[in-house]
Enzyme design. Structure first.
Site, short mmCIF file in Angstrom:
data_model
loop_
_atom_site.label_atom_id
_atom_site.label_comp_id
_atom_site.label_asym_id
_atom_site.label_seq_id
_atom_site.Cartn_x
_atom_site.Cartn_y
_atom_site.Cartn_z
N GLU A 97 0.82 -1.21 0.00
CA GLU A 97 0.00 0.00 0.00
C GLU A 97 0.86 1.26 0.00
O GLU A 97 0.54 2.23 -0.69
CB GLU A 97 -0.97 -0.01 1.19
CG GLU A 97 -2.06 -1.05 1.07
CD GLU A 97 -2.98 -0.87 -0.13
OE1 GLU A 97 -3.15 0.27 -0.62
OE2 GLU A 97 -3.54 -1.88 -0.59
N GLU B 280 -6.97 0.21 -10.17
CA GLU B 280 -7.58 0.88 -11.33
C GLU B 280 -8.75 1.79 -10.97
O GLU B 280 -9.07 2.72 -11.70
CB GLU B 280 -8.01 -0.16 -12.37
CG GLU B 280 -9.10 -1.10 -11.89
CD GLU B 280 -9.45 -2.17 -12.89
OE1 GLU B 280 -10.63 -2.56 -12.93
OE2 GLU B 280 -8.57 -2.62 -13.63
#
Length: 181
Positions: A92, A140
């Site tokens: 992350e 995305e």
């Protein structure tokens, strides 16, 4: 039976999505009566307090649909099934900020909303970040912009409710206490 324990005798799954599951548990209460509990099941998450050489907190701004506004947060994300929290924290950090680190220190874990959800956040710290040579592709459907803040700037954004989530508030408090040493 443990003090205050509620025994589940039936679970009905109402919804199962990509991120959460909604269960209705029928429970027996400590006094023998029964009740229902609406529970959000979540796989857990990680968050990273990442600090630059200049002592700035690395954050990201992104739109949060449940609040219908953009907020500024520390990098964070959902655990994949069976994923090690530290591995997820590094992923992350890299995806959301373009930084990496060889030194992630576990700080603590906490439940976000224990009255109705089992989501737990594992919090990590690093002040040993470096820009990645190749910027990774993020999710995305996730649009983020990196922001670096001093503790004072972050506190001002809290007052404006631009920083308005528990993990980032925790990070600011952690940084204040760490800097006070």
């Amino acid at each position: 039976m443990k003090k205050f324990e509620e025994k589940t005798y039936q679970t009905e799954t109402i919804y199962k999505g990509k991120i959460v599951q909604l269960d209705i548990d029928s429970v027996t209460l400590p006094d023998g009566n029964t009740s229902k509990r609406e529970l959000i099941r979540h796989p857990g998450a990680v968050a990273v307090i990442a600090v630059t050489e200049e002592g700035k907190l690395v954050c990201v701004e992104q739109y949060r649909k449940p609040m219908e506004k953009s907020i500024i947060e520390i990098p964070a994300g959902k655990l994949e099934p069976g994923e090690d929290p530290k591995t997820c924290a590094l992923r992350e950090l890299e995806e959301e900020t373009g930084y990496t680190s060889d030194d992630l220190e576990f700080i603590t874990s906490f439940y976000t909303s224990p009255g109705f959800a089992d989501e737990i956040v594992h919090l990590y710290f690093t002040d040993q970040i470096k820009p990645m040579e190749e910027q990774p592709d993020g999710d995305e459907d996730e649009f983020v912009e990196q922001i670096q803040l001093t503790v004072e700037e972050a506190e001002a954004l809290e007052k404006e409710e631009r920083i308005h989530d528990a993990k980032t508030a925790y990070a600011i408090l952690y940084m204040k206490l760490r800097n006070a040493r």
